[in-house]
Design a protein around this motif. Structure first.
Motif, PDB file in Angstrom:
ATOM      1  N   ARG A 196      16.360 -25.852  -2.795  1.00  0.00           N
ATOM      2  CA  ARG A 196      17.471 -25.602  -1.878  1.00  0.00           C
ATOM      3  C   ARG A 196      16.978 -25.020  -0.551  1.00  0.00           C
TER       4      ARG A 196
ATOM      5  N   GLU B 260      17.564 -26.381   3.323  1.00  0.00           N
ATOM      6  CA  GLU B 260      18.211 -25.583   4.360  1.00  0.00           C
ATOM      7  C   GLU B 260      17.319 -25.412   5.591  1.00  0.00           C
ATOM      8  N   SER B 261      16.050 -25.111   5.379  1.00  0.00           N
ATOM      9  CA  SER B 261      15.149 -24.906   6.518  1.00  0.00           C
ATOM     10  C   SER B 261      14.942 -26.198   7.308  1.00  0.00           C
TER      11      SER B 261
ATOM     12  N   GLU C 135      18.070 -26.969   9.452  1.00  0.00           N
ATOM     13  CA  GLU C 135      18.135 -26.169  10.676  1.00  0.00           C
ATOM     14  C   GLU C 135      17.233 -26.736  11.770  1.00  0.00           C
TER      15      GLU C 135
ATOM     16  N   ARG D 200      25.086 -31.712   4.745  1.00  0.00           N
ATOM     17  CA  ARG D 200      25.608 -30.887   3.660  1.00  0.00           C
ATOM     18  C   ARG D 200      25.961 -31.734   2.447  1.00  0.00           C
TER      19      ARG D 200
END
Length: 241
Positions: A91, A95-96, A99, A191
């Protein structure tokens, strides 16, 4: 009246407005080409990777690696190339990477914001300078005479810079809002794809114990070479007399 004639009559403020318009158009054309390539291919990439992940994580990682020239391909490949990892690491990798990719999608927005703010002000400055120059030639005794006929023409020409600044700012604002809407849509795409990929990972974690794929080799650590042990063999019993 042609464009060059209007440009010269607009005054000195037209030159910085020309520079701002060139910068704005360069960003707009570059971003349009960028988004055109993304929006026409990302849905196919996401569907292929998720469909392959149901059957084989190795195939899914290969598809994502082949699509690494696209932001969504790099986003999906980030957790898959780690090999054997837990769900939390999986996860965090998603996420990184999301971004970083979303930050790259916002490239050029600061320049458009500067153009939107500066263009109307420069146009207004050109108008004020033109009005000062036109009204300076007016004398009180000349009001209502033919000598003031050129003043009205100068006032009209001084408004050209304001109109040009508004045109540059409005055009930049339209595309700025358009690109922002694309970024918001990409947040939803990332997402949804990330949640589905993580759900598949939690349901059936990949097993790389019996594979030599590039995914498994990323975290592969060769075993240490064991040295000789003096006590690896039991000593011989002493010979009794």
């Amino acid at each position: 009246m042609d464009i060059l004639d209007l440009f010269y009559k607009g005054g000195p403020a037209m030159w910085p407005l020309l520079v701002l318009s060139i910068l704005s158009l360069s960003v707009i054309f570059e971003r349009l080409w960028f988004w055109l390539r993304i929006l026409t291919q990302e849905k196919q990439i996401v569907d292929r990777v998720l469909d392959a992940a149901h059957d084989s994580w190795q195939v899914a990682a290969d598809i994502a690696r082949q699509a690494s020239n696209q932001p969504v391909g790099r986003f999906l490949y980030a957790p898959l190339h780690l090999g054997k990892s837990d769900a939390e690491t999986f996860r965090l990798a998603l996420e990184s990477t999301a971004e970083d990719e979303l930050a790259g999608m916002r490239r050029g927005e600061k320049l458009l914001e500067a153009v939107i703010a500066l263009a109307p002000l420069l146009g207004l400055l050109g108008t004020v300078l033109g009005l000062i120059q036109s009204l300076r030639a007016i004398r009180i005794g000349d009001l209502g005479t033919e000598s003031t006929a050129g003043v009205t023409t100068g006032i009209g020409e001084s408004l050209i810079s304001t109109a040009a600044g508004l045109i540059v700012a409005i055009t930049s604002l339209v595309f700025y809002r358009l690109f922002q809407s694309f970024v918001v849509n990409q947040v939803k795409v990332f997402r949804r794809a990330g949640n589905e990929l993580e759900l598949l990972y939690r349901q059936s974690p990949p097993d790389f114990s019996n594979t030599t794929s590039p995914i498994a080799r990323d975290n592969f650590t060769p075993p240490r070479k064991q040295g000789k042990n003096r006590f690896s063999e039991p000593p011989e019993p002493p010979i009794l007399p």
